[in-house]
Design an enzyme around this catalytic site. Structure first.
Site, short mmCIF file in Angstrom:
data_model
loop_
_atom_site.label_atom_id
_atom_site.label_comp_id
_atom_site.label_asym_id
_atom_site.label_seq_id
_atom_site.Cartn_x
_atom_site.Cartn_y
_atom_site.Cartn_z
N ARG A 105 1.41 -1.25 0.16
CA ARG A 105 -0.50 0.04 0.50
C ARG A 105 1.64 1.18 -0.44
O ARG A 105 1.44 1.35 0.77
CB ARG A 105 -0.78 -0.15 1.00
CG ARG A 105 -1.08 1.39 0.81
CD ARG A 105 -3.13 1.84 2.54
NE ARG A 105 -4.00 0.56 2.31
CZ ARG A 105 -5.22 0.65 2.44
NH1 ARG A 105 -5.25 1.31 3.42
NH2 ARG A 105 -6.27 -0.28 1.38
N HIS A 132 -7.16 0.53 -6.32
CA HIS A 132 -7.27 -0.25 -5.25
C HIS A 132 -8.11 -1.75 -6.10
O HIS A 132 -9.85 -1.64 -5.81
CB HIS A 132 -8.31 0.77 -4.21
CG HIS A 132 -8.56 0.03 -2.86
ND1 HIS A 132 -7.94 -0.79 -2.59
CD2 HIS A 132 -9.15 0.66 -1.99
CE1 HIS A 132 -7.61 -1.56 -1.24
NE2 HIS A 132 -8.53 -0.71 -0.95
N GLN A 135 -10.35 -4.17 -3.71
CA GLN A 135 -11.75 -3.59 -3.08
C GLN A 135 -12.57 -4.01 -4.64
O GLN A 135 -13.45 -4.50 -3.66
CB GLN A 135 -11.02 -1.77 -2.88
CG GLN A 135 -12.68 -1.28 -2.59
CD GLN A 135 -12.85 -1.80 -0.88
OE1 GLN A 135 -12.05 -2.09 -0.11
NE2 GLN A 135 -14.27 -2.39 -0.44
N ASP A 221 -17.15 7.16 -1.10
CA ASP A 221 -15.71 7.71 -0.69
C ASP A 221 -15.80 8.53 0.21
O ASP A 221 -16.20 9.54 -0.11
CB ASP A 221 -14.79 5.93 -1.47
CG ASP A 221 -13.48 6.51 -1.19
OD1 ASP A 221 -13.75 6.00 -0.02
OD2 ASP A 221 -12.50 5.84 -1.59
N CYS A 261 -16.11 0.41 0.80
CA CYS A 261 -15.39 0.46 0.58
C CYS A 261 -14.50 0.90 2.30
O CYS A 261 -13.94 -0.07 2.94
CB CYS A 261 -14.11 0.92 0.11
SG CYS A 261 -13.32 2.84 0.49
N ARG A 289 -13.68 -9.11 1.47
CA ARG A 289 -12.53 -8.79 1.18
C ARG A 289 -11.53 -10.04 1.16
O ARG A 289 -10.03 -10.68 0.52
CB ARG A 289 -11.98 -7.28 1.55
CG ARG A 289 -12.46 -5.81 1.15
CD ARG A 289 -11.29 -5.73 0.42
NE ARG A 289 -9.78 -5.50 0.64
CZ ARG A 289 -9.36 -4.04 0.60
NH1 ARG A 289 -9.91 -3.76 1.81
NH2 ARG A 289 -7.80 -4.79 0.79
N1 NVA Z 1 -10.04 6.78 -1.11
C1 NVA Z 1 -9.35 6.15 -0.36
C2 NVA Z 1 -9.63 4.78 0.22
C3 NVA Z 1 -9.63 4.32 2.09
C4 NVA Z 1 -9.17 2.58 1.38
C5 NVA Z 1 -7.79 6.55 0.17
O1 NVA Z 1 -7.40 6.34 -0.87
O2 NVA Z 1 -7.67 7.15 1.31
N1 CP Z 2 -11.40 -0.38 2.38
C1 CP Z 2 -9.67 -0.35 2.64
O1 CP Z 2 -9.11 -0.45 2.15
O2 CP Z 2 -9.95 -0.22 4.25
P1 CP Z 2 -8.36 -0.34 4.92
O3 CP Z 2 -8.08 1.42 5.05
O4 CP Z 2 -8.77 -0.14 6.41
O5 CP Z 2 -7.29 -1.12 4.31
#
Ligand code: NVA
Ligand code: CP
Length: 307
Positions: A105, A132, A135, A221, A261, A289
Site C-alpha cells: 500500500r 484499489h 477492493q 468513498d 469501501c 476482502r
Molecule cells: N480512497 C480512500 C480509500 C481508503 C480505503 C483512500 O485512498 O484513502
Molecule cells: N477499504 C480499505 O481498504 O480499508 P483499509 O484502509 O482499512 O485497509
C-alpha cells in the site's frame, strides 16, 4: 526465471481469470464458513508493506494468509529502511528473495510498478493513489452474491474520482457494465489516469441525483483520500452536495444496493440512514476482502487449482 504475475491494476487479470477467481472465492468462503482447513499455501510467506494506514487491508491479508496455511509479515515505512530512503528497487530485490508474495500500500502507482519490475515474486496492489483493485474484486463479488451478474448493470459513483472510482471504471470495461459518475466541478474523471481504453463505459453527471437514477448499485468513498489531507478543508466545502442520502437512494432501482469501501464518515459522503439502512451491504463487502484476496493469492502462487 519466469517473471511472476502481478496484480497492480484490476486489468492485470483477464475477464476469464476474474470469473475463475470469483468461483474460487465462493469455494474458499464456503470452506471457511464450514471451518474446513484449506492450506494450499503452507510454508509460504506474505510480506505486507504499508506506507499508509489500514484496518481492513492489513487484517484481511494477514488473516487470509494464515488461513491458507502460510505466514504474514508486516512492514511499515516508519520502522523499516524504506522510510529512510532505501531505493524501492533494492527493497524489491531483497524482500522478494525472502518471501513468496508481496502486498504493498503506497502513494504513486509508479512506486509499486518499480517494485514489481524488480521482484522475483508476485506483487499485489493494496491501494495506491491511482487504484484499489482488491477492493473492487470484493465489491463485484459482493454484488454477484446479492444480485447476480454485474454485466449490463449500472453503478452510480458519487463523490471523488479517486483510486476506488478509477478501479470501478476499469472494471466496467472488463465486465461490460456502466458507471454513472457525479463529482463536484474540478474533481472529474481523468480517463488516462484511470487507465481506460475509452469513455464508452462511463458517463458523467453534474447532478448526483441524475447519476443515481435507476442505478443497480450506489457507491461512494471519503471526500479526502489518504495523502490529500492538506486539501481537506477545501474538499469539505466542494463536496457538501455530494452526500449519498435517502433521497438519492429513492431514485435508484428499488433493489439497488449501497456499498462503501470503508472507513466511512457518516454525515459527510453518506448519511447514517443509508449506510446503516436496509440497502447497505457494507459489512459483507468488507468481509469479502478476506475471501477474494485468499483466492487471489492462491491464484498468483499456484495458478488454477481444482481441488
Ligand atoms: N480512497 C480512500 C480509500 C481508503 C480505503 C483512500 O485512498 O484513502
Ligand atoms: N477499504 C480499505 O481498504 O480499508 P483499509 O484502509 O482499512 O485497509
Amino acid at each position: 526465471m519466469a517473471s511472476p504475475r502481478h496484480f497492480l491494476q484490476i486489468k492485470d487479470l483477464t475477464r476469464e481469470e476474474l470469473d475463475y477467481l470469483f468461483e474460487r472465492t465462493r469455494i474458499i468462503k464456503a470452506r471457511f464458513k464450514a471451518y474446513q482447513r484449506h492450506w494450499p499455501l503452507q510454508d509460504r510467506t506474505l510480506v505486507m508493506i504499508f506506507e499508509k494506514a489500514s484496518t481492513r487491508t492489513r487484517l484481511s491479508f494477514e488473516a487470509g494468509m494464515h488461513q491458507l496455511g502460510g505466514s504474514a509479515i508486516y512492514l511499515n515505512t516508519r520502522d523499516s529502511q524504506l522510510g529512510r530512503g532505501e531505493p524501492v528497487e533494492d527493497a524489491a530485490q531483497v524482500i522478494s528473495r525472502m518471501s513468496d508474495v508481496v502486498m504493498i500500500r503506497t502513494y504513486e502507482q509508479e512506486i509499486i510498478e518499480r517494485f514489481a519490475s524488480h521482484s522475483r515474486v508476485p506483487v499485489i496492489n493494496g491501494l495506491t493513489n491511482e487504484y484499489h483493485p482488491c477492493q473492487i474484486l470484493a465489491d463485484i463479488f459482493t454484488f454477484i452474491e446479492h444480485r447476480g451478474a454485474i454485466q449490463g448493470r449500472t453503478v452510480a459513483w458519487i463523490g471523488d474520482s479517486n483510486n476506488v472510482c478509477n478501479t470501478w471504471l476499469q472494471a466496467a470495461e472488463i465486465f461490460d457494465f456502466k458507471v454513472h459518475v457525479s463529482t463536484p466541478p474540478g474533481y472529474e474523471v481523468e480517463p488516462e489516469r484511470a487507465g481506460l481504453h475509452g469513455t464508452s463505459h462511463f458517463r458523467e453527471f453534474a447532478d448526483p441525483m441524475d447519476a443515481t437514477r435507476d442505478a443497480d448499485l450506489v457507491t461512494t468513498d471519503v471526500w479526502t483520500s489518504m495523502g490529500f489531507e492538506a486539501e481537506n478543508e477545501e474538499r469539505m466545502r466542494d463536496f457538501a452536495d455530494w452526500q449519498v442520502d435517502a433521497d438519492m437512494m429513492r431514485v435508484a432501482r428499488p433493489e439497488a444496493v449501497f456499498m462503501h469501501c470503508l472507513p466511512a464518515h457518516r454525515g459527510e459522503e453518506v448519511s447514517a440512514e443509508v449506510i446503516d439502512g436496509a440497502q447497505s451491504v457494507v459489512w459483507d463487502e468488507a468481509e469479502n476482502r478476506l475471501h477474494v484476496q485468499k483466492a487471489l493469492m492462491e491464484f498468483l502462487l499456484l495458478g488454477r487449482v481444482n481441488d
